[in-house]
Design a protein around this motif. Structure first.
Motif, PDB file in Angstrom:
ATOM      1  N   LEU A   1       0.842  -1.163  -0.014  1.00 44.62           N
ATOM      2  CA  LEU A   1      -0.161  -0.003   0.094  1.00 44.62           C
ATOM      3  C   LEU A   1       0.917   1.309   0.021  1.00 44.62           C
TER       4      LEU A   1
ATOM      5  N   PRO B   1      -4.899   5.372  -0.714  1.00 43.98           N
ATOM      6  CA  PRO B   1      -3.751   4.939  -1.036  1.00 43.98           C
ATOM      7  C   PRO B   1      -3.595   4.210  -2.566  1.00 43.98           C
TER       8      PRO B   1
ATOM      9  N   ILE C   1      -2.859   0.532  -4.392  1.00 51.05           N
ATOM     10  CA  ILE C   1      -2.732  -0.814  -3.783  1.00 51.05           C
ATOM     11  C   ILE C   1      -2.256  -1.606  -4.975  1.00 51.05           C
TER      12      ILE C   1
ATOM     13  N   SER D   1      -9.331   2.278  -3.278  1.00 51.79           N
ATOM     14  CA  SER D   1      -7.806   2.834  -3.530  1.00 51.79           C
ATOM     15  C   SER D   1      -8.126   4.036  -4.263  1.00 51.79           C
TER      16      SER D   1
ATOM     17  N   VAL E   1      -6.268   1.613   7.804  1.00 47.17           N
ATOM     18  CA  VAL E   1      -5.594   0.668   7.438  1.00 47.17           C
ATOM     19  C   VAL E   1      -6.129  -0.862   7.256  1.00 47.17           C
TER      20      VAL E   1
ATOM     21  N   ILE F   1      -9.113  -0.984   4.707  1.00 46.94           N
ATOM     22  CA  ILE F   1      -8.408  -1.134   3.434  1.00 46.94           C
ATOM     23  C   ILE F   1      -8.127  -2.880   3.236  1.00 46.94           C
TER      24      ILE F   1
END
Length: 243
Positions: free
Chosen positions: A62, A73, A75, A95, A108, A111
């Motif tokens: 990431l 972020p 990915i 993403s 996080v 994600i």
């Protein structure tokens, strides 16, 4: 001033997310930032049971922007997996392909959970590929040794690296033992075949000529006796008719 303040915010948020992950890990996924750059995280997805990815170990990363958590972020997945292209930005709702759907409250852990969910689905997206379940299982079996070619994977996940190396040694030992066992069985079978009489040959080959001679002689004698008995019978019948 603004850039520095935003970078400090991203750093603080990512540190906080890391501590939360340590206390409450995401099932089947682990992640850790690079010691030299907290904006780049590396993760490992371990294939869930009863899926084509079972047994697989998938390494990816990431890459967070300096504006995180206000921007999502990028990915990537590095290990061949049969679901996503390798080393390609993945188009997911979590993403940077979809900043319009991004929620700054997502962590996080959010994600990583979303990534696993997308991996187990079959819906197409930019960066996804279509492969059979058989191919996915083959790639899952090959994933561990392939990860050992990645220096970052070895440095960030030393325990997994050791597990993979131990598994490779165990498999090699099993193959070696199976090969040696097969060789011994084959050798013993050849010895038995060489020492045992053949079903297609007589037990005593030295007597074969004699047996053939006496067999032919006896057959000829029986034929001659048969003709003689027949001739005698015919002669007797003719005399009886004449008389």
């Amino acid at each position: 001033m603004t850039s520095k303040r935003v970078n400090t915010t991203a750093t603080a948020r990512l540190k906080q997310d890391y501590l939360r992950l340590m206390k409450d890990p995401v099932p089947y996924v682990r992640a850790i930032p690079l010691p030299s750059n907290i904006l780049e995280w590396h993760y490992v997805v371990q294939g869930p049971e009863k899926t084509p990815f079972e047994g697989g170990i998938y390494h990816g990363k990431l890459v967070f922007p300096r504006e995180f958590p206000f921007k999502p972020p990028s990915i990537y997945i590095i290990t061949p997996n049969g679901r996503f292209k390798c080393n390609t930005r993945l188009c997911l709702s979590i993403s940077d392909f979809h900043p319009d759907t991004w929620n700054p409250a997502w962590s996080v852990a959010t994600i990583l959970t979303g990534l696993l969910s997308f991996m187990l689905e079959k819906s197409p997206t930019l960066g996804s590929i279509e492969t059979s379940d058989y191919t996915k299982r083959q790639l899952a079996a090959q994933s561990g040794p392939l990860n050992l070619n990645n220096k970052t994977f070895i440095e960030l996940f030393p325990d997994l690296s050791e597990e993979i190396q131990s598994e490779i040694k165990r498999r090699d030992e099993e193959i070696k033992q199976a090969t040696e066992s097969s060789g011994r069985l084959s050798s013993n079978s050849n010895i038995r075949n060489n020492n045992s009489p053949s079903f297609n040959q007589p037990f005593n080959n030295n007597n074969e000529p004699n047996q053939g001679f006496w067999g032919s002689a006896l057959a000829n004698i029986f034929v001659i006796l048969g003709f003689a008995a027949f001739a005698f019978t015919v002669k007797y019948v003719l005399r009886s008719v004449i008389d």
